[in-house]
Design a protein around this motif. Structure first.
Motif, PDB file in Angstrom:
ATOM      1  N   CYS A 183       0.798  -1.132   0.240  1.00  0.00           N
ATOM      2  CA  CYS A 183      -0.021  -0.017  -0.117  1.00  0.00           C
ATOM      3  C   CYS A 183       0.785   1.314   0.010  1.00  0.00           C
ATOM      4  CB  CYS A 183      -0.979   0.025   1.210  1.00  0.00           C
ATOM      5  SG  CYS A 183      -2.243  -1.239   1.146  1.00  0.00           S
ATOM      6  N   LYS A 184       1.917   1.188   0.810  1.00  0.00           N
ATOM      7  CA  LYS A 184       2.986   2.342   0.882  1.00  0.00           C
ATOM      8  C   LYS A 184       3.609   2.452  -0.580  1.00  0.00           C
ATOM      9  CE  LYS A 184       4.662   5.697   2.946  1.00  0.00           C
ATOM     10  NZ  LYS A 184       3.763   6.883   3.596  1.00  0.00           N
ATOM     11  N   ALA A 185       3.755   1.285  -1.278  1.00  0.00           N
ATOM     12  CA  ALA A 185       4.465   1.600  -2.503  1.00  0.00           C
ATOM     13  C   ALA A 185       3.857   2.249  -3.512  1.00  0.00           C
ATOM     14  CB  ALA A 185       4.914   0.095  -3.022  1.00  0.00           C
ATOM     15  N   ILE A 186       2.334   1.887  -3.521  1.00  0.00           N
ATOM     16  CA  ILE A 186       1.662   2.396  -4.563  1.00  0.00           C
ATOM     17  C   ILE A 186       0.903   3.794  -3.994  1.00  0.00           C
ATOM     18  CG2 ILE A 186       1.170   0.063  -5.464  1.00  0.00           C
ATOM     19  CD1 ILE A 186      -1.564   0.063  -3.887  1.00  0.00           C
ATOM     20  N   GLU A 187       1.056   4.131  -2.830  1.00  0.00           N
ATOM     21  CA  GLU A 187       0.572   5.429  -2.601  1.00  0.00           C
ATOM     22  C   GLU A 187       1.065   6.616  -3.321  1.00  0.00           C
ATOM     23  OE1 GLU A 187       1.228   8.147   1.428  1.00  0.00           O
ATOM     24  OE2 GLU A 187       0.647   6.153   1.727  1.00  0.00           O
ATOM     25  N   ASN A 226      15.642   1.103  12.769  1.00  0.00           N
ATOM     26  CA  ASN A 226      14.713   2.246  12.675  1.00  0.00           C
ATOM     27  C   ASN A 226      15.187   3.633  12.555  1.00  0.00           C
ATOM     28  OD1 ASN A 226      12.432   0.455  12.727  1.00  0.00           O
ATOM     29  ND2 ASN A 226      12.443   0.311  15.026  1.00  0.00           N
ATOM     30  N   LYS A 227      16.555   3.674  13.313  1.00  0.00           N
ATOM     31  CA  LYS A 227      17.455   5.004  13.394  1.00  0.00           C
ATOM     32  C   LYS A 227      18.038   5.197  11.901  1.00  0.00           C
ATOM     33  CE  LYS A 227      18.949   8.566  15.243  1.00  0.00           C
ATOM     34  NZ  LYS A 227      18.029   9.698  15.698  1.00  0.00           N
ATOM     35  N   LEU A 228      18.168   4.083  11.328  1.00  0.00           N
ATOM     36  CA  LEU A 228      19.111   4.449  10.046  1.00  0.00           C
ATOM     37  C   LEU A 228      17.854   5.010   9.030  1.00  0.00           C
ATOM     38  CD1 LEU A 228      21.403   3.992   8.232  1.00  0.00           C
ATOM     39  CD2 LEU A 228      20.821   1.822   7.723  1.00  0.00           C
ATOM     40  N   ILE A 229      16.741   4.183   9.040  1.00  0.00           N
ATOM     41  CA  ILE A 229      15.525   4.659   8.205  1.00  0.00           C
ATOM     42  C   ILE A 229      15.206   5.756   8.571  1.00  0.00           C
ATOM     43  CG2 ILE A 229      12.928   4.075   7.709  1.00  0.00           C
ATOM     44  CD1 ILE A 229      13.798   0.960   8.446  1.00  0.00           C
ATOM     45  N   ALA A 274      13.147   7.801   5.075  1.00  0.00           N
ATOM     46  CA  ALA A 274      12.377   6.768   3.955  1.00  0.00           C
ATOM     47  C   ALA A 274      11.286   6.230   4.803  1.00  0.00           C
ATOM     48  CB  ALA A 274      13.442   5.730   3.872  1.00  0.00           C
ATOM     49  N   PRO A 275      10.388   5.808   4.046  1.00  0.00           N
ATOM     50  CA  PRO A 275       8.998   5.238   4.668  1.00  0.00           C
ATOM     51  C   PRO A 275       9.428   4.349   5.691  1.00  0.00           C
ATOM     52  CG  PRO A 275       8.772   4.980   2.356  1.00  0.00           C
ATOM     53  CD  PRO A 275      10.203   5.686   2.716  1.00  0.00           C
ATOM     54  N   LYS A 276       8.674   4.243   6.873  1.00  0.00           N
ATOM     55  CA  LYS A 276       8.890   3.351   8.026  1.00  0.00           C
ATOM     56  C   LYS A 276       8.704   1.918   7.578  1.00  0.00           C
ATOM     57  CE  LYS A 276       4.331   3.599   9.985  1.00  0.00           C
ATOM     58  NZ  LYS A 276       3.867   2.936   8.703  1.00  0.00           N
ATOM     59  N   GLU A 277       8.142   1.699   6.623  1.00  0.00           N
ATOM     60  CA  GLU A 277       7.845   0.324   5.979  1.00  0.00           C
ATOM     61  C   GLU A 277       8.948  -0.522   5.446  1.00  0.00           C
ATOM     62  OE1 GLU A 277       3.771   2.387   6.048  1.00  0.00           O
ATOM     63  OE2 GLU A 277       5.986   2.779   5.424  1.00  0.00           O
ATOM     64  N   ILE A 278       9.948   0.181   5.578  1.00  0.00           N
ATOM     65  CA  ILE A 278      11.179  -0.404   4.906  1.00  0.00           C
ATOM     66  C   ILE A 278      11.931  -1.395   5.982  1.00  0.00           C
ATOM     67  CG2 ILE A 278      13.720   0.021   4.722  1.00  0.00           C
ATOM     68  CD1 ILE A 278      12.916   2.108   2.731  1.00  0.00           C
ATOM     69  N   ASN A 279      11.594  -0.982   7.153  1.00  0.00           N
ATOM     70  CA  ASN A 279      11.934  -2.206   8.281  1.00  0.00           C
ATOM     71  C   ASN A 279      11.381  -3.442   8.106  1.00  0.00           C
ATOM     72  OD1 ASN A 279       9.370  -1.584   9.468  1.00  0.00           O
ATOM     73  ND2 ASN A 279      10.230  -1.398  11.425  1.00  0.00           N
TER      74      ASN A 279
END
Length: 374
Positions: free
Chosen positions: A223-227, A348-351, A356-361
């Protein structure tokens, strides 16, 4: 015993939902270890069907600033009902599609062949590429995703019971730790009577289906990718709720058809090693939808119950729940959750540094589809 488990699990899912700090995954794990597998499967199905309704209500008291959806819910309470309507719509459509697949297709037709695996790999890489383009610092974003994947590989190779459950809990450890220190404030019954019309059916169906087929690929990532930047808050909320329900219904269908694990709930059910015929499978899907529908119809009463329970619960109770969570994770992980929590906090700190979107974690979880394909 299956029916008894469902009847016990449905109210249990509501009760667990009254305690936002409690992770219902612990109960799912316990249910899968019961002596009677039918009772365990029934409990899991009942809890999953009703806890999804309670999930929306928990947004009433959310104060986790890093979770975008929670901020949206707090700023506009009508979005809670919007999510609920989208969710029940997705559950209905997903159940209809799932039953149709069971009736008109053989179970083997739902398995991925060589071409299907290739297409799945392409879609996974496309989703993550789209997500990475949203990072302001693309290099740090890529490093974050790689680090997240390595964390998943590490967790699955450690002497840990329920490794992916432990890893998921560790990834959201910052939320767990916040619950132990933040002061609980009272909330008022918002008396929600309106919602935003227009359910994001097409994009939500795509995200939910992809998540169901490629277990481990969360709907939030797709969902975040297509937002898009111009998406309204109610569009984002509707798409995510619809996708979650589609993923839940189709994931259950895939489990019943080919005995594949497509979610945390499905994985615990598959551990029971029970074979259901087509008629039983259709009955299970219909029961799951019926319980969700009952929860939807009881929404106002459940909201009043949630607000009342939340306001009378002392702050110390949340600390006890957090302590229980940490102790259980220590037991399941043989102590390995400590370095995993540390690594998750650093990730999470690196993100955040990459903006970047938090969903990367969640790449730590989403690496599973890639591993499972080969």
């Amino acid at each position: 015993m299956l029916l008894l488990g469902i009847l016990l699990g449905a109210p249990l899912g509501i009760l667990l939902g009254l305690v936002p700090s409690f992770n219902s995954g612990f109960v799912l794990i316990f249910a899968s270890t019961l002596g009677d597998p039918y009772l365990g499967v029934g409990l899991i199905l009942g809890i999953d069907a009703t806890s999804s309704i309670m999930k929306y209500l928990s947004m009433l008291n959310s104060s986790l600033e890093e979770i975008d959806e929670n901020r949206l819910y707090k700023s506009d309470h009508s979005l809670i009902l919007t999510a609920l309507v989208s969710g029940i719509t997705g559950k209905f459509i997903g159940s209809v599609v799932g039953i149709s697949l069971l009736i008109f297709l053989q179970g083997s037709a739902l398995k991925l062949d060589g071409m299907g695996r290739g297409l799945s790999l392409f879609l996974i890489l496309l989703v993550w590429t789209m997500l990475l383009t949203k990072a302001k610092d693309s290099k740090l974003g890529i490093i974050s995703l790689i680090a997240s994947g390595l964390l998943a590989i590490l967790a699955t190779n450690l002497p840990i019971n329920q490794p992916m459950f432990v890893l998921t809990s560790c990834l959201f450890s910052s939320s767990i730790l916040k619950l132990s220190i933040e002061k609980q404030s009272r909330i008022k019954n918002p008396n929600i009577t309106s919602f935003h019309t227009g359910v994001e059916i097409a994009s939500g169906f795509f995200a939910g289906t992809l998540s169901a087929v490629l277990w481990g690929l969360p709907t939030s990532v797709v969902c975040k990718a297509i937002e898009e930047d111009e998406d309204k808050p109610y569009t984002i909320v509707s798409r995510k709720a619809f996708a979650d329900s589609i993923s839940s219904a189709l994931g259950l269908t895939i489990l019943l058809a080919i005995k594949g694990s497509r979610s945390a709930v499905a994985q615990n059910i598959s551990n029971a090693h029970i074979d259901f015929n087509d008629l039983e499978s259709v009955g299970i899907i219909l029961t799951s939808f019926s319980l969700s529908l009952i929860g939807y119809l009881m929404f106002n009463k459940l909201m009043e119950l949630y607000v009342a329970a939340y306001n009378i619960t002392p702050n110390s109770f949340n600390k006890v729940i957090v302590g229980f969570t940490i102790i259980t994770l220590l037991y399941l992980s043989n102590g390995w959750c400590i370095p995993l929590i540390g690594a998750s906090l650093l990730l999470n700190k690196l993100i955040k540094l990459a903006n970047a979107p938090k969903e990367i974690n969640l790449g730590a979880i989403s690496i599973l589809p890639l591993i499972a394909l080969f």
